[in-house]
Design an enzyme around this catalytic site. Structure first.
Site, PDB file in Angstrom:
ATOM      1  CB  THR A   1       3.344   2.318  -2.391  1.00 28.91           C
ATOM      2  OG1 THR A   1       4.446   2.011  -1.233  1.00 28.91           O
ATOM      3  CG2 THR A   1       3.066   1.507  -3.412  1.00 28.91           C
ATOM      4  CB  ALA A   2      -2.229   3.408  -3.527  1.00 25.18           C
TER       5      ALA A   2
ATOM      6  N   GLY B   1       5.896   4.182   2.508  1.00 19.26           N
ATOM      7  CA  GLY B   1       4.129   4.221   3.244  1.00 19.26           C
ATOM      8  C   GLY B   1       2.713   3.039   2.049  1.00 19.26           C
ATOM      9  CB  CYS B   2       0.092   1.685   2.686  1.00 17.77           C
ATOM     10  SG  CYS B   2      -0.428   2.554   4.634  1.00 17.77           S
ATOM     11  CE1 TYR B   3      -4.929   5.739   2.338  1.00  8.96           C
ATOM     12  CE2 TYR B   3      -4.231   5.924   4.215  1.00  8.96           C
ATOM     13  CZ  TYR B   3      -5.022   5.561   3.225  1.00  8.96           C
ATOM     14  OH  TYR B   3      -5.970   5.305   3.965  1.00  8.96           O
TER      15      TYR B   3
END
Lengths: 347, 347, 347, 347
Positions: B152-153, B148-150
């Site tokens: 990944t960060a 997911g996006c969060y």
């Protein structure tokens, strides 16, 4: 490989040139100059370029640029005028993204820019760089005065109507109500460009007279061969990139008889970067953002004789750095879209 | 050429896949499906793609996809779960940009997504697709549950600290204060995502529990082999794209002795897409916008034992479509950055 | 009627004071000074005030201010320090919206502001102006060092936890992840505050050390009587107004036993401007925009011992001009909300 | 005290009415209705009103409203038409902020709104509520069809030119290029109003025909007594509030002889809410945001015969809720600006 130099790379058109040229397969970035930043790595100022642009700012001298094939000026007006002669004489081709070589009439230049034009002879040689209108001339141009951002949008919006040999509209009462993102004001620290001033706000500016007015009128007259008069009103939109020109024309009898949609589609059929959208479309600035495309749509509200032409570009790309690269491609006989294939970034 | 299919291409991750794949030199777009839009040209829905993507939406059936080498699911959770088995069994590789194959524990899946997991066997085969952590596994993966996006960060921000064999921080009290642009909420019409609600506004959401929490904790534990506990607070930023994760960790004695900056630089030295910035840097979301890069910077305020790790990505690129293409490149043995060279769009 | 003077009215806190004071029923605006704008009508600089504020900028001299009952300083640090003594000695009460009278320790002041404190005697008399914490002291204060914007949000978020006589949290590991709109940077022309830089962007700044850190730690220690240590990370949000503080605390055993929601509701029950929202609420900056309200909500994710406290204020109102007027109301024995009843402007 | 009811208070005009009426010294909020939200506290939906508006939504029935002196309809078209007769017959005055009672011609209404007008008799009694043009009629009006947002801006921009007894401009070729913030689209969940669509974007819409066109033409003809033809192009600005109308008129010989600036200043000299700015000014939407003011400026570029009139309002205040309160003040013989004194919120 084309060896490229950039004079004045600390603004938005400069950094945009870097973004595009860094991926251009036929370009080698030779030098980028900035008086104030000599020695600083470009990527320290523009971290978006980290790891991909490994060059530092150098002195804005002829020495820095003498090995280039082409030099782009991304500078305030006055700079290209002062430095181009030496380059051109050395056989280096020059593309000025600023205003020094746009207006053919030096009296007009002085009136609007507040300084005399020091290079009228060079100006005579300069090609006015709206690529779609100047392609042939560009091929051998030594010096290009690239079209401004608003003038690019407005001229592309009107070109098919003004190049048919006879008037199709009332050429004395055109209205161009134009809207631009804030990056058009450049990277200069100014209160009016602050986020807290420009965000959640909308305003007109330069209503009584803006430097792009004489440029637009000159360009339109170059197209039609006739005197053209336009009311040009720029507005500031709370967004970074993009221009929408809403152009109002009064169709004359000849114009009312034509299928204008068809005229535009045929006129631009072979242009890679100009997209005539289906009748009734609403082009959005986001549909060209980050790309060199222009999109145009036509409306004739209520079937009356006022036609509304909508045109969008990204002011930093087709309105500046992208068109500069497009012009370079023409000048060096490369495919016109080389290095400019990126699709718009939406949303 | 790799034949690619996309299921559910009407959202932002779908259109972003199109933007990237349209210019990928080894990809042929075979099909894009959408139940509601069968027959509609993709470029009519996304005018930014006009002239460059000439395909129409087709039925979301196996028939539409059976000639593909790889299929991307850009769909709400539940869809990939229902349709992947048939594709995988036919030898078509699947990359799910949604959540169906992220959580390994089906009880956790049901708790957070409110539906039972219908394909536990497939799930066992699925590779969790954080490319930098799963490169080897990806090479032969038949099914990828893309990170997911969060997550990944946050995982990129913590990976060097959690893969050293021994704890360097208090792994039970990590805080990840994360901020995302509104495109993370997708292209679904919802009052809370309206411009008039989100603009000129800032808020937290999902504070008491967000679906990315178990994914992050699972991912961190896969890295360290130890149980890790994190407080994860997502916030909504009035911008379209971008995630900044501000991660707070308490260095333990072992951690206090290490040169953490050096650790990060070495850990990511060979990663094309991960940029460890010089100590004290402030990564900005605009510095990665539109690109697949992640940028990370480290701070240790006042020399105390709380370290602050800052990480930025574009949620639609490295956090979704870009990482999906990166994973595909690994899966098909192409250079990892093929089709992903675009530089960030700034400003 | 209270005769009011403003020193330095050309910034955002100055214009915000004018917006509020213009409608205050007990205020008569006597003078507004600005060295650079003497003689210019205030409404020419701030057209939003046209027709309602009919005063011009005057010289920043004692002469201009000598008939005032109270003078607000909306100036960069150093100015109030230099000019307050004369006013205070003349019996004029002073409220400094800047930083000159916030830090009690002159060594700390010099460390963070890079100049020695020239008025340590005055500083001793100064009341630290977080109104909810200093109401009694304010009544007779001659000189007020108004709380900063971030410090107001963070201290209001923590006050009920730090004023119970015994520690309820680990007071050495508080994290305050704070986010502010761009107006917090003032009306100074600076590249980093340009629309094109700040819009569609998110970043942290001052991570390694920000001037509000010592102020917050001092304020918290004044509340608890104990040393408190905080990691404070400010971020820049692409919006004009608003601060959200996301504060993370580790509840100790005593804290875990308490009903913290109930504690907050009772603590702030009589505060007009502090709204403790129902458990699980998500305060948004827009819900206080343009008003003097603060809204606070409490979360305890996953039932763990980390508590998340969310607090929002308008940085220009409760974080500056509004709190200044609130303080003035207390100082002059007026109803605390007089002239501050405006509701938030949403959307 | 005036007892006020609101029908349909869940949109932006409804919440804006609440914001204004909550502080109106002569208003008692009696009822607010919403079919979908019966029983819900208004402040739960609009947390900005917490602590100041303590009323819950009730059934949209006559029973809920029968004790009111005046009822505002903030509803989609069709609703006020269906419910007003019963109220008016009961002696309750009605102000419709929607479109049901704006167009006098029921054929036009049906053409533009796609439904027959069910109350032509009521429509005959309705007063068209542009307060500055209808003050006398309003005093005894039982039913008011409040002017739309764009029509308010355009009509105020043109009123002095169209009320002089003779034509001063070419009344057949007026161009009104109008720009509005996104809140004009209401609080309805729609993809085109999503933040990710509207932010960093600019577009025209409704170019071929917008419902405000016939309203504007009707209004101008009511002023001049002559047929007037206008090209009206609305645009969507990435901001929440505000309208700027850029109006282009061709001065005829009579017009060219007049001092138009003087004409405007005298015409509006006694209007509390209309500010004619000095010649050459650039009104900004932020200079009226949150207030009921309109600001107007005149330009005559290059001394040609095309005059450019700029007018700004806040679409939710002077373009809706504020003008509704202004109308109510006139109807109930209160000072026209009562409850409307707030100054614009800038920045």
């Amino acid at each position: 490989m084309i060896k490229v130099g950039i004079v004045g790379g600390t603004g938005y058109t400069g950094s945009e040139l870097l973004r595009l040229l860094a991926l251009h397969p036929q370009v080698e970035l030779q030098a980028i100059t900035s008086r104030g930043e000599v020695g600083q790595a470009v990527a320290d100022m523009f971290p978006a370029l980290r790891g991909r642009v490994n060059i530092a700012f150098s002195e804005p001298s002829f020495e820095s640029l003498k090995d280039c094939d082409v030099v782009f000026f991304a500078t305030p007006h006055g700079v290209a005028m002062a430095q181009s002669a030496e380059l051109v004489n050395a056989g280096i081709r020059v593309v000025d993204l600023g205003a020094d070589f746009r207006l053919k009439n030096t009296v007009e230049f002085e009136k609007w820019y507040g300084m005399p034009h020091s290079e009228p002879a060079l100006l005579d040689q300069a090609c006015y760089g709206l690529v779609e209108a100047a392609r042939n001339e560009l091929k051998n141009a030594k010096l290009v005065g690239l079209a401004g951002c608003y003038p690019t949008a407005v001229q592309l919006a009107l070109k098919p109507l003004l190049t048919q040999g006879m008037p199709l509209i009332d050429e004395s009462s055109i209205v161009a109500d134009c809207k631009s993102g804030v990056s058009g004001a450049g990277r200069k620290a100014a209160v009016s460009s602050l986020f807290s001033e420009a965000s959640e706000n909308f305003k007109a500016y330069g209503v009584s007279g803006h430097r792009h007015l004489p440029e637009i009128e000159q360009g339109l007259q170059m197209m039609s061969g006739r005197k053209t008069s336009i009311t040009f009103t720029p507005h500031l939109v709370p967004m970074v990139r993009g221009i929408l020109a809403t152009v109002y024309v009064q169709l004359n009898e000849a114009g009312q008889k034509l299928d204008i949609q068809d005229l535009y589609e045929k006129h631009y059929a072979d242009e890679y970067f100009v997209d005539v959208m289906p009748k009734g479309s609403m082009p959005e600035t986001k549909h060209v953002r980050g790309s060199n495309f222009a999109r145009i749509a036509l409306h004739r509200p209520q079937g009356r004789n006022t036609m509304v032409i909508l045109a969008v570009i990204d002011n930093l790309v087709k309105g500046a750095a992208g068109q500069a690269v497009q012009a370079m491609n023409v000048m060096f006989d490369l495919p016109e879209h080389m290095g400019l294939e990126q699709l718009p970034l939406a949303p």
